[in-house]
Design a protein around this motif. Sequence first.
Motif, mmCIF file in Angstrom:
data_model
loop_
_atom_site.group_PDB
_atom_site.id
_atom_site.type_symbol
_atom_site.label_atom_id
_atom_site.label_comp_id
_atom_site.label_asym_id
_atom_site.label_seq_id
_atom_site.Cartn_x
_atom_site.Cartn_y
_atom_site.Cartn_z
ATOM 1 N N ARG A 47 0.858 -1.179 0.000
ATOM 2 C CA ARG A 47 0.000 0.000 0.000
ATOM 3 C C ARG A 47 0.896 1.231 0.000
ATOM 4 O O ARG A 47 2.005 1.223 0.523
ATOM 5 C CB ARG A 47 -0.922 0.047 1.211
ATOM 6 N N VAL A 48 0.385 2.300 -0.610
ATOM 7 C CA VAL A 48 1.111 3.566 -0.646
ATOM 8 C C VAL A 48 0.143 4.670 -0.243
ATOM 9 O O VAL A 48 -0.921 4.823 -0.850
ATOM 10 C CB VAL A 48 1.694 3.869 -2.047
ATOM 11 N N ALA A 49 0.518 5.423 0.794
ATOM 12 C CA ALA A 49 -0.273 6.574 1.236
ATOM 13 C C ALA A 49 0.608 7.819 1.172
ATOM 14 O O ALA A 49 1.806 7.752 1.455
ATOM 15 C CB ALA A 49 -0.794 6.365 2.651
ATOM 16 N N TRP A 50 -0.002 8.928 0.796
ATOM 17 C CA TRP A 50 0.743 10.178 0.657
ATOM 18 C C TRP A 50 -0.017 11.249 1.429
ATOM 19 O O TRP A 50 -1.160 11.575 1.117
ATOM 20 C CB TRP A 50 0.832 10.560 -0.823
ATOM 21 N N TYR A 51 0.610 11.795 2.478
ATOM 22 C CA TYR A 51 -0.022 12.778 3.342
ATOM 23 C C TYR A 51 0.750 14.100 3.269
ATOM 24 O O TYR A 51 1.959 14.141 3.512
ATOM 25 C CB TYR A 51 -0.052 12.282 4.795
ATOM 26 N N ASP A 52 0.039 15.168 2.959
ATOM 27 C CA ASP A 52 0.719 16.442 2.764
ATOM 28 C C ASP A 52 -0.235 17.591 3.053
ATOM 29 O O ASP A 52 -1.441 17.393 3.236
ATOM 30 C CB ASP A 52 1.255 16.526 1.333
ATOM 31 N N HIS A 53 0.315 18.810 3.066
ATOM 32 C CA HIS A 53 -0.527 19.992 3.267
ATOM 33 C C HIS A 53 -0.117 21.138 2.355
ATOM 34 O O HIS A 53 -0.574 22.271 2.546
ATOM 35 C CB HIS A 53 -0.473 20.446 4.736
ATOM 36 N N HIS A 54 0.736 20.880 1.388
ATOM 37 C CA HIS A 54 1.152 21.936 0.473
ATOM 38 C C HIS A 54 0.086 22.164 -0.607
ATOM 39 O O HIS A 54 -0.922 21.467 -0.669
ATOM 40 C CB HIS A 54 2.492 21.576 -0.182
ATOM 41 N N GLN A 55 0.352 23.146 -1.462
ATOM 42 C CA GLN A 55 -0.550 23.435 -2.569
ATOM 43 C C GLN A 55 -0.320 22.422 -3.693
ATOM 44 O O GLN A 55 0.770 22.335 -4.246
ATOM 45 C CB GLN A 55 -0.295 24.847 -3.094
ATOM 46 N N TRP A 56 -1.340 21.637 -4.033
ATOM 47 C CA TRP A 56 -1.230 20.627 -5.081
ATOM 48 C C TRP A 56 -2.002 21.072 -6.322
ATOM 49 O O TRP A 56 -3.140 21.546 -6.220
ATOM 50 C CB TRP A 56 -1.803 19.290 -4.603
ATOM 51 N N ASP A 57 -1.388 20.885 -7.465
ATOM 52 C CA ASP A 57 -2.105 21.062 -8.720
ATOM 53 C C ASP A 57 -3.136 19.949 -8.844
ATOM 54 O O ASP A 57 -2.852 18.777 -8.561
ATOM 55 C CB ASP A 57 -1.111 21.009 -9.888
ATOM 56 N N VAL B 177 -1.660 11.130 -9.245
ATOM 57 C CA VAL B 177 -1.093 10.356 -8.144
ATOM 58 C C VAL B 177 -2.118 9.362 -7.609
ATOM 59 O O VAL B 177 -1.807 8.196 -7.334
ATOM 60 C CB VAL B 177 -0.590 11.299 -7.031
ATOM 61 N N ARG B 178 -3.355 9.796 -7.481
ATOM 62 C CA ARG B 178 -4.402 8.881 -6.998
ATOM 63 C C ARG B 178 -4.653 7.761 -8.008
ATOM 64 O O ARG B 178 -4.839 6.597 -7.620
ATOM 65 C CB ARG B 178 -5.691 9.661 -6.734
ATOM 66 N N GLU B 179 -4.659 8.098 -9.288
ATOM 67 C CA GLU B 179 -4.881 7.073 -10.313
ATOM 68 C C GLU B 179 -3.744 6.049 -10.356
ATOM 69 O O GLU B 179 -3.940 4.926 -10.816
ATOM 70 C CB GLU B 179 -5.037 7.735 -11.681
ATOM 71 N N ALA B 180 -2.572 6.441 -9.859
ATOM 72 C CA ALA B 180 -1.441 5.510 -9.810
ATOM 73 C C ALA B 180 -1.601 4.483 -8.697
ATOM 74 O O ALA B 180 -0.790 3.553 -8.586
ATOM 75 C CB ALA B 180 -0.139 6.283 -9.623
ATOM 76 N N GLY B 181 -2.628 4.628 -7.872
ATOM 77 C CA GLY B 181 -2.875 3.668 -6.803
ATOM 78 C C GLY B 181 -2.473 4.153 -5.432
ATOM 79 O O GLY B 181 -2.260 3.341 -4.523
ATOM 80 N N VAL B 182 -2.379 5.467 -5.266
ATOM 81 C CA VAL B 182 -1.929 6.053 -4.005
ATOM 82 C C VAL B 182 -3.117 6.640 -3.245
ATOM 83 O O VAL B 182 -3.984 7.292 -3.832
ATOM 84 C CB VAL B 182 -0.883 7.158 -4.275
ATOM 85 N N ASP B 183 -3.140 6.396 -1.937
ATOM 86 C CA ASP B 183 -4.114 7.037 -1.057
ATOM 87 C C ASP B 183 -3.571 8.415 -0.701
ATOM 88 O O ASP B 183 -2.760 8.559 0.210
ATOM 89 C CB ASP B 183 -4.321 6.191 0.194
ATOM 90 N N LEU B 184 -3.989 9.440 -1.429
ATOM 91 C CA LEU B 184 -3.486 10.791 -1.246
ATOM 92 C C LEU B 184 -4.455 11.609 -0.410
ATOM 93 O O LEU B 184 -5.642 11.698 -0.729
ATOM 94 C CB LEU B 184 -3.274 11.471 -2.606
ATOM 95 N N VAL B 185 -3.933 12.228 0.657
ATOM 96 C CA VAL B 185 -4.718 13.132 1.490
ATOM 97 C C VAL B 185 -3.948 14.439 1.598
ATOM 98 O O VAL B 185 -2.811 14.458 2.083
ATOM 99 C CB VAL B 185 -4.970 12.561 2.900
ATOM 100 N N VAL B 186 -4.558 15.518 1.135
ATOM 101 C CA VAL B 186 -3.920 16.836 1.167
ATOM 102 C C VAL B 186 -4.737 17.752 2.064
ATOM 103 O O VAL B 186 -5.917 17.996 1.816
ATOM 104 C CB VAL B 186 -3.806 17.452 -0.243
ATOM 105 N N GLY B 187 -4.117 18.246 3.116
ATOM 106 C CA GLY B 187 -4.805 19.120 4.056
ATOM 107 C C GLY B 187 -4.791 20.569 3.605
ATOM 108 O O GLY B 187 -4.078 20.954 2.671
ATOM 109 N N ASP B 188 -5.574 21.369 4.268
ATOM 110 C CA ASP B 188 -5.642 22.805 4.014
ATOM 111 C C ASP B 188 -4.375 23.452 4.566
ATOM 112 O O ASP B 188 -4.137 23.445 5.774
ATOM 113 C CB ASP B 188 -6.882 23.387 4.690
ATOM 114 N N SER B 189 -3.560 24.017 3.674
ATOM 115 C CA SER B 189 -2.270 24.549 4.101
ATOM 116 C C SER B 189 -2.401 25.754 5.021
ATOM 117 O O SER B 189 -1.427 26.148 5.662
ATOM 118 C CB SER B 189 -1.424 24.931 2.876
#
Length: 423
Positions: free
Chosen positions: A183-193, A200-212
Amino acid sequence: MDEELIDSGDLPIARKSVLPGTGFFLPDALEDDLEDEQTAAALEGAEVAVIADPDADGLACVALLREAYDDVTRVPEPDDASESTDDDAGAGSTSATDAADAIDDVEEPAVLAGDADDPLDAPEPTPHEVALVPASPHDVEDALARVAEYGDDGIDLYVCDLAPDRYEYVEEELAAAVDTASRVAWYDHHQWDDAVAEAVREAGVDLVVGDSDEECSADVVSRSLEYEFGPMYEELAAVTRDHDLWLREDPRSDDLADYAYWTDPAEYVEVVREYGVDLPAWVQEFVSERRIEKRALIDRAVGRAEFREIGGYTVGATYGRCSQNEVAEAMREEGADASVIVKPAGSASIRGTDAFDRCHEVAGKVNGGGHPKAAGCKPDIYDDMLDYANHWTTRGSVAKQVILDAFRDVVSDEREAGASDDE
């Protein structure tokens, strides 16, 4: 070459302020070999890999994950800790790739390995089930590739406090890591395009981006994991957020940021797991000693500050090897709506205020990115060492001009957008 010529550890402050650290001068091939060895050692037998920016926020994410996976705590003895950091003026990352603080760092970040005095003196990784793989926003793809190569099949992979500017920068390496990991999870809070996040999500990653504007990456990890963290870890996330979002309401957050910046990342993680945000006396003594030099470098950079009026905004610009947040705060107190701090290694930090909150757009025009009020970049203006020699002797004049031109472009775009709205 005489090693003393590139050893910045004992330089007078006046010279240390304008020159990059020893790590800047090391060949990329040597750095790559060292990072391969260190990553392979860290991942041997590990069940989890955490690729994280080695600033206080990224390392807090590692601490949270080790707690969630019930990884053993290995706190260094004070004598051992001092031995590993005495000659290490800011080698928080083992990479010699210049992280535009973040290029962070965007925050205090991510230490610029080009600022490191002894990048070859990194301690051997201590075995952990949850292995730390430090990375900057500019070499996250290398870290992904190393996890794919040296991690065991079925390993859990987390990426924390990092954001790629473009998906193609990480596409192949991320695919390899996804194939290796269970499994791959990506946790961040920066500005994402949006397009990058979708890919990234379509690649199979659980991406969660918080409000910076509201969360740091440690907050995102804390709420995303299916684990009930105790009060100590909740406080760690809160105090980390205080510095990472530059709220500065809790004085302990500066201690965490400085300690993360000056010590080995692995040491920082284990110390905050043991003591929380109330650092022990031996750490406080270490931080206090290092702040003497930190203050001197800040004063040098502030003394070089110049101010420009750009489209109704006052932009301060300076140069030096320094703590960019404090320098930006000093320029703000002198009337700057935004600040640019160009570093000897070629990168720059851009800081905003309530009056100017488009720093990430400015950085995006000069090979960088970040938050609305905190961003980093490294202008693509260095073709050979002669360009760097000019950079040092002119105190970053070309880099400052390129970034100020980017400010002009962003302000012009803002005006055009406002005119369109009026029409």
